[in-house]
Design a protein around this motif. Structure first.
Motif, mmCIF file in Angstrom:
data_model
loop_
_atom_site.group_PDB
_atom_site.id
_atom_site.type_symbol
_atom_site.label_atom_id
_atom_site.label_comp_id
_atom_site.label_asym_id
_atom_site.label_seq_id
_atom_site.Cartn_x
_atom_site.Cartn_y
_atom_site.Cartn_z
ATOM 1 N N SER A 154 3.858 15.106 1.900
ATOM 2 C CA SER A 154 2.923 14.118 1.352
ATOM 3 C C SER A 154 3.554 13.497 0.110
ATOM 4 O O SER A 154 4.534 14.016 -0.435
ATOM 5 C CB SER A 154 1.584 14.778 0.990
ATOM 6 N N GLU A 196 2.936 12.873 -3.551
ATOM 7 C CA GLU A 196 2.137 13.212 -4.718
ATOM 8 C C GLU A 196 3.042 13.778 -5.799
ATOM 9 O O GLU A 196 4.167 14.200 -5.539
ATOM 10 C CB GLU A 196 1.022 14.196 -4.343
ATOM 11 N N GLY A 204 0.631 5.751 -8.273
ATOM 12 C CA GLY A 204 -0.689 5.155 -8.436
ATOM 13 C C GLY A 204 -0.615 3.669 -8.690
ATOM 14 O O GLY A 204 0.449 3.045 -8.617
ATOM 15 N N LYS A 205 -1.780 3.088 -9.042
ATOM 16 C CA LYS A 205 -1.868 1.644 -9.254
ATOM 17 C C LYS A 205 -1.316 1.237 -10.608
ATOM 18 O O LYS A 205 -0.580 0.259 -10.728
ATOM 19 C CB LYS A 205 -3.340 1.203 -9.137
ATOM 20 N N ASP A 227 -1.998 12.937 1.077
ATOM 21 C CA ASP A 227 -2.353 14.110 0.277
ATOM 22 C C ASP A 227 -3.691 14.651 0.787
ATOM 23 O O ASP A 227 -4.254 14.147 1.770
ATOM 24 C CB ASP A 227 -2.393 13.777 -1.216
ATOM 25 N N THR A 236 -0.509 8.162 1.063
ATOM 26 C CA THR A 236 0.014 9.414 0.494
ATOM 27 C C THR A 236 -0.061 10.596 1.454
ATOM 28 O O THR A 236 0.761 11.508 1.381
ATOM 29 C CB THR A 236 -0.760 9.801 -0.777
ATOM 30 N N GLU A 247 -6.674 14.458 -0.186
ATOM 31 C CA GLU A 247 -7.771 13.498 -0.198
ATOM 32 C C GLU A 247 -7.443 12.238 0.584
ATOM 33 O O GLU A 247 -8.252 11.320 0.668
ATOM 34 C CB GLU A 247 -8.132 13.122 -1.646
ATOM 35 N N LYS A 248 -6.221 12.179 1.127
ATOM 36 C CA LYS A 248 -5.736 10.998 1.859
ATOM 37 C C LYS A 248 -5.839 9.735 1.008
ATOM 38 O O LYS A 248 -6.255 8.662 1.469
ATOM 39 C CB LYS A 248 -6.470 10.828 3.184
ATOM 40 N N ASN A 249 -5.450 9.866 -0.256
ATOM 41 C CA ASN A 249 -5.488 8.736 -1.170
ATOM 42 C C ASN A 249 -4.537 7.631 -0.730
ATOM 43 O O ASN A 249 -3.468 7.895 -0.169
ATOM 44 C CB ASN A 249 -5.114 9.182 -2.587
ATOM 45 N N GLN A 250 -4.944 6.406 -1.011
ATOM 46 C CA GLN A 250 -4.090 5.246 -0.814
ATOM 47 C C GLN A 250 -4.059 4.443 -2.101
ATOM 48 O O GLN A 250 -5.016 4.453 -2.879
ATOM 49 C CB GLN A 250 -4.616 4.370 0.330
ATOM 50 N N TYR A 251 -2.937 3.734 -2.330
ATOM 51 C CA TYR A 251 -2.800 2.956 -3.556
ATOM 52 C C TYR A 251 -2.322 1.544 -3.231
ATOM 53 O O TYR A 251 -1.133 1.233 -3.306
ATOM 54 C CB TYR A 251 -1.818 3.634 -4.509
ATOM 55 N N ASN A 283 0.850 -1.183 0.000
ATOM 56 C CA ASN A 283 0.000 0.000 0.000
ATOM 57 C C ASN A 283 0.887 1.235 0.000
ATOM 58 O O ASN A 283 2.014 1.193 0.496
ATOM 59 C CB ASN A 283 -0.915 0.027 1.228
#
Length: 474
Positions: free
Chosen positions: A377, A379, A38-39, A16, A14, A18-22, A11
């Motif tokens: 972060s 990004e 990203g994925k 960021d 990030t 939006e607190k994105n996770q990948y 995982n």
């Protein structure tokens, strides 16, 4: 420009906006910069490829307050079980024997510990300049940071108010104000780099209200703003400080800051425990930041930082481990766990989550340092500052249900990999290119010399202390 590809991570956290996770994601880096994350990113090769299968990737932690020179005075018996002023009086007697090589070695140890705990950027407050010793001691810390590869924010501290003038520190470790201002200009002109991916930024940092004059505070603020650099000092840390300011100056600590130009969005304070509610609102409205140092505040019984009031008022809050001698460690992951537990006790179980704490130690800290454009972060367009933990390690068994909070709640103090600006500086839990056992032996030898020199003027049995030493030959 070297490239780096981190692929197949368990995982990527990030932090960021939006607190994105990948999950299963990858990161492609050129030089210091993240180019893709990203994925399914369109990069399959690079100069260096790291298969991160089973690893969780996090943005590098940012330490907003430290005193690296104190690394050599940890676990000192007579400096335990006392509050700030008595603690300082005990340790000044050792710090007066600092040499340039001590400053370098202590910074190597402290910054090395930070890197091994996932810290990629560290601010340091150096303010002890013993009489008769080179005034260019902060240069030794900068040299150590360069050798280790950590992003560094040294602040040129100062003490001008010795005991003979009513201050707390002994006269042997203070400097004249002219000397302080001239060397501060030298350090800024020689080292400060305000570029996005700078490895060294410099700040101006008179030590505290009880160790500098009002005039030095005023002149330091003018100097800092003439160069466009940030300003840092201890403030509102203890009741003793508050009493000192009232009795000597007739002011509360924040009123002193206002009179001397030490408020604004280019200022951050360390500790900030004893601001009242009106002052907290004022700090938030003028853009000041605060470095929260929970372990140090607990050890010295200073008090508990009013973090919920601070955040509600819009105060920029970052995390700091503080001096190694008031923490006895330089671990950012440990500090995160302590912060999380402390504020659950203070404010209730739902007040500050582990994820909130991670946000403070990354994005929050970057704002405190005025560096949010480059770090804080993971990004595209930001620095490739990150750490990884191996989720297959024994201490994580039975805990793999929330990747974001895993290293905080489990209390791990060491990471598997740390990368700063696209360069691997910790690999398999060890500093890259550094013989850690040799460094530890040299550091312990230097520490013992300082303590034994100080012992000549104290009634302490150092013979038994020396007999306990297990110094590794080198």
């Amino acid at each position: 420009m070297a490239s780096l590809l981190i692929k197949n991570a368990r995982n990527i956290i990030t932090m960021d906006k939006e607190k994105n996770q990948y999950p299963g994601g990858s990161i492609y880096i050129e030089g210091q910069e993240i180019i893709a994350i990203g994925k399914d990113i369109p990069y399959e090769a690079a100069d260096t490829v790291i298969d991160a299968h089973g690893k969780i990737v996090y943005p590098g932690l940012i330490n907003t307050h430290h005193h690296l020179y104190q690394t050599f005075t940890r676990n000192i018996p007579w400096a335990q079980d006392c509050e700030l002023f008595d603690w300082l009086l005990a340790l000044y007697d050792i710090w007066r024997y600092l040499r340039p090589e001590d400053v370098y070695l202590s910074a190597m140890v402290g910054l090395g510990e930070l890197l091994k705990s996932g810290c990629t950027t560290a601010a340091d407050h150096f303010y002890v300049f013993p009489n008769g010793v080179s005034g260019e001691l902060i240069d030794e810390e900068i040299r150590a940071a360069s050798d280790l590869g950590i992003r560094f924010f040294p602040t040129r501290g100062s003490m001008s108010l010795g005991r003979s003038q009513g201050g707390l520190p002994p006269d042997e470790v203070v400097q004249t104000e002219d000397t302080i201002l001239k060397d501060t200009m030298r350090v800024i002109e020689k080292y400060h780099d305000d570029s996005k991916f700078s490895m060294v930024r410099v700040g101006v940092a008179p030590c505290s209200p009880f160790s500098v004059s009002k005039d030095l505070l005023t002149q330091s603020a003018v100097l800092a703003r003439s160069y466009g650099v940030r300003m840092h000092t201890h403030l509102a840390e203890t009741h003793d400080e508050d009493q000192f300011c009232k009795e000597r100056l007739g002011l509360r600590p924040l009123e002193l800051m206002e009179e001397t130009g030490w408020v604004g969005n280019d200022v951050w304070y360390a500790h900030g425990i004893y601001f009242n509610k009106e002052e907290i609102i004022k700090i938030g409205s003028c853009g000041c930041g605060v470095a929260h140092c929970p372990s140090s505040n607990m050890k010295l019984a200073s008090g508990t930082f009013p973090i919920m009031d601070m955040l509600k008022a819009g105060v920029k809050v970052g995390l700091g481990v503080d001096g190694s001698a008031s923490n006895d460690a330089s671990s950012m992951l440990l500090e995160l766990k302590v912060m999380n537990l402390l504020h659950k006790l203070q404010h209730g179980s739902t007040a500050l989550s582990a994820e909130d704490c991670l946000h403070i130690a990354t994005r929050g800290s970057s704002k405190v340092l005025g560096w949010e454009d480059g770090i804080g972060s993971l990004e595209v367009g930001k620095a490739a500052d990150l750490f990884m933990v191996d989720s297959t390690r024994l201490e994580f068994a039975g805990a793999l249900y929330n990747d974001t909070t895993l290293p905080i709640l489990t209390g791990t103090s060491q990471v598997d990999t740390t990368i700063v600006g696209g360069k691997v500086v910790v690999k398999d839990g060890h500093l890259v290119g550094i013989n850690e056992r040799e460094l530890a032996a040299k550091a312990q030898k230097a520490s013992l010399r300082m303590v034994e020199t100080a012992s000549k003027y104290r009634k302490v049995n150092y013979r038994k202390l020396r007999e306990r030493q297990q110094v590794i030959p080198y």
